[in-house]
Every structure is written in structure tokens, then in C-alpha cells.
Scaffold this motif. Structure first.
Motif, mmCIF file in Angstrom:
data_model
loop_
_atom_site.group_PDB
_atom_site.id
_atom_site.type_symbol
_atom_site.label_atom_id
_atom_site.label_comp_id
_atom_site.label_asym_id
_atom_site.label_seq_id
_atom_site.Cartn_x
_atom_site.Cartn_y
_atom_site.Cartn_z
ATOM 1 N N UNK A 66 72.078 5.880 32.758
ATOM 2 C CA UNK A 66 71.899 7.015 31.849
ATOM 3 C C UNK A 66 72.353 6.549 30.469
ATOM 4 N N UNK A 67 71.858 7.227 29.433
ATOM 5 C CA UNK A 67 72.266 6.864 28.080
ATOM 6 C C UNK A 67 73.729 7.242 27.877
ATOM 7 N N UNK A 68 74.459 6.356 27.236
ATOM 8 C CA UNK A 68 75.896 6.561 27.013
ATOM 9 C C UNK A 68 76.170 6.842 25.537
ATOM 10 N N UNK A 69 77.315 7.487 25.266
ATOM 11 C CA UNK A 69 77.750 7.711 23.883
ATOM 12 C C UNK A 69 79.207 7.289 23.708
ATOM 13 N N UNK A 70 79.603 6.240 24.432
ATOM 14 C CA UNK A 70 80.980 5.754 24.342
ATOM 15 C C UNK A 70 81.070 4.531 23.431
ATOM 16 N N UNK A 90 78.398 13.030 16.038
ATOM 17 C CA UNK A 90 78.178 11.611 16.322
ATOM 18 C C UNK A 90 76.729 11.395 16.714
ATOM 19 N N UNK A 91 76.287 10.143 16.694
ATOM 20 C CA UNK A 91 74.907 9.855 17.090
ATOM 21 C C UNK A 91 74.638 10.299 18.529
ATOM 22 N N UNK A 92 73.392 10.627 18.811
ATOM 23 C CA UNK A 92 72.957 11.006 20.150
ATOM 24 C C UNK A 92 73.154 9.838 21.113
ATOM 25 N N UNK A 93 73.550 10.124 22.361
ATOM 26 C CA UNK A 93 73.663 9.072 23.388
ATOM 27 C C UNK A 93 72.324 8.353 23.480
ATOM 28 N N UNK A 94 72.351 7.027 23.546
ATOM 29 C CA UNK A 94 71.115 6.255 23.526
ATOM 30 C C UNK A 94 71.333 4.836 24.007
ATOM 31 N N UNK A 95 70.239 4.170 24.256
ATOM 32 C CA UNK A 95 70.217 2.753 24.583
ATOM 33 C C UNK A 95 69.019 2.114 23.903
ATOM 34 N N UNK A 96 68.938 0.808 23.959
ATOM 35 C CA UNK A 96 67.806 0.032 23.434
ATOM 36 C C UNK A 96 67.575 0.360 21.964
ATOM 37 N N UNK A 97 68.548 0.076 21.113
ATOM 38 C CA UNK A 97 68.470 0.359 19.684
ATOM 39 C C UNK A 97 68.997 -0.828 18.905
ATOM 40 N N UNK A 98 68.751 -0.824 17.620
ATOM 41 C CA UNK A 98 69.298 -1.832 16.721
ATOM 42 C C UNK A 98 70.576 -1.286 16.107
ATOM 43 N N UNK A 111 66.093 3.899 19.165
ATOM 44 C CA UNK A 111 66.767 3.923 20.445
ATOM 45 C C UNK A 111 66.171 4.945 21.383
ATOM 46 N N UNK A 112 66.327 4.692 22.662
ATOM 47 C CA UNK A 112 65.835 5.613 23.675
ATOM 48 C C UNK A 112 66.907 6.634 24.009
ATOM 49 N N UNK A 113 66.518 7.898 24.013
ATOM 50 C CA UNK A 113 67.426 8.957 24.424
ATOM 51 C C UNK A 113 67.061 9.463 25.816
ATOM 52 N N UNK A 114 65.929 8.996 26.331
ATOM 53 C CA UNK A 114 65.468 9.348 27.669
ATOM 54 C C UNK A 114 64.558 8.215 28.141
ATOM 55 N N UNK A 115 64.932 7.442 29.172
ATOM 56 C CA UNK A 115 64.145 6.280 29.566
ATOM 57 C C UNK A 115 62.790 6.661 30.147
ATOM 58 N N UNK A 116 61.855 5.725 30.053
ATOM 59 C CA UNK A 116 60.520 5.922 30.599
ATOM 60 C C UNK A 116 60.542 5.789 32.117
ATOM 61 N N UNK A 117 59.752 6.594 32.803
ATOM 62 C CA UNK A 117 59.588 6.450 34.252
ATOM 63 C C UNK A 117 58.907 5.131 34.595
ATOM 64 N N UNK A 124 60.560 4.932 26.333
ATOM 65 C CA UNK A 124 61.153 6.232 26.628
ATOM 66 C C UNK A 124 61.063 7.118 25.404
ATOM 67 N N UNK A 125 61.693 8.265 25.467
ATOM 68 C CA UNK A 125 61.669 9.195 24.341
ATOM 69 C C UNK A 125 62.667 8.758 23.282
ATOM 70 N N UNK A 126 62.215 8.795 22.031
ATOM 71 C CA UNK A 126 63.066 8.494 20.883
ATOM 72 C C UNK A 126 62.942 9.640 19.917
ATOM 73 N N UNK A 127 64.062 10.024 19.291
ATOM 74 C CA UNK A 127 63.930 11.113 18.331
ATOM 75 C C UNK A 127 64.607 10.841 17.009
#
Length: 166
Positions: A66-70, A90-98, A111-117, A124-127
Motif C-alpha cells: 500500500x502507499x505509505x506516508x512515513x 503533508x503530501x499524499x501517501x504515494x509510491x513511484x515518484x521523483x 507518483x502513484x496514489x493507487x496502484x494499477x491492477x 496507477x492513479x496519480x493526482x
């Protein structure tokens, strides 16, 4: 991520799952150095941000299933890990970002806030677009949250390459 002497690698995914290990490569000596793992509070992850600042290696967010925000750091002089308690906006929990650190600013793009199936076969979803956050002394809360206007119109994306020139 690199400092003046070493290139650092944290985590990632392998056949046995997600890793929470930290390694450094010294191109002068041609050797790899392994640091202590992150322990129970720092879950193995991929797609995290990594920065070197204030004699510390910073691991920010990422994907653990799951996306983390730590936020965690490894103090090079003390040879130990710590988790930073963040508060406020703070920034939204996410992964796969610069992410990179320049002076007192942390720059994060996408960054992805919701991974692709579909896993890595689809994004995944990015916003969020390109955003600059001020990290107060690299401890405590996030401050100065604002979006950058120069990135307006930049097509939102994941799985990209980016370079930092100092």
C-alpha cells in the motif's frame, strides 16, 4: 542517490519480497558497503524517495503493498535508523515518484496514489503534479506546501526518468 563520495541504494523488490536494506557503493574503492537494515518500523518497500542531507540518508514514502506516508532516516555518523513523526499538512501517501533535496527544499514529482491492477503493465492513479515542500530542518512537520507553476501543462505520468544537475 549520491553524496560526494558514495551512491546509495535503499529497498526495492526482489524474488523474496520487498527489502528494507541500505547499501552504498564507493566508486573510488570499487566496493559495496551494507548498513544495518531499517528494522520493524521501516517496512520493505519499492518506489520510495531517497535523499542525502545533513549527514543522513532519508527514505520518504513508497509502496509496501500500500502507499505509505512515513519518513525515516539513517544517521551515518551514529549508524542507526530513526522514524520522523510528521504532522500537519503533508503530501499524499504515494509510491513511484521523483524526489530530490536541494538546500532546504524537497521536490516531488507525480507518483502513484493507487496502484494499477495490471502491476507494471499499466500506470496507477496519480493526482499531484510537481510540488515543492519545505522540510523544516528535516524534522517535524511539513511546511510551505505549494504547487509549482512552471509545471503547469506537464502531462501527469508514472514510470519516467528524470535527472538532477548540481
Amino acid at each position: 542517490m549520491a553524496d560526494d563520495r558514495r551512491v546509495y541504494i535503499f529497498g526495492g523488490c526482489g524474488d523474496s519480497g520487498r527489502f528494507n536494506d541500505l547499501w552504498a557503493y564507493d566508486p573510488v574503492d570499487g566496493k559495496w558497503m551494507e548498513y544495518p537494515t531499517g528494522g520493524g518500523g521501516l517496512k520493505g518497500r519499492g518506489g520510495q524517495g531517497l535523499a542525502v542531507a545533513q549527514d543522513k540518508i532519508w527514505v520518504v514514502y513508497g509502496f509496501t503493498g500500500m502507499e505509505m506516508d512515513d519518513v525515516h532516516y539513517f544517521h551515518l555518523a551514529q549508524n542507526k535508523w530513526s522514524q520522523v513523526e510528521t504532522s500537519g499538512e503533508k503530501p499524499t501517501a504515494k509510491g513511484v515518484f521523483f524526489m530530490c533535496a536541494i538546500g532546504k527544499y524537497v521536490y516531488i514529482y507525480g507518483g502513484e496514489v493507487d496502484p494499477s491492477d495490471l502491476g507494471h503493465l499499466g500506470p496507477g492513479s496519480s493526482r499531484e503534479r510537481f510540488t515543492r515542500w519545505t522540510r523544516r530542518r528535516w524534522s517535524g512537520g511539513w511546511a510551505g506546501l505549494r504547487e509549482s507553476s512552471w509545471a503547469e501543462g506537464l502531462f501527469l505520468r508514472t514510470f519516467y526518468a528524470i535527472s538532477l544537475i548540481k
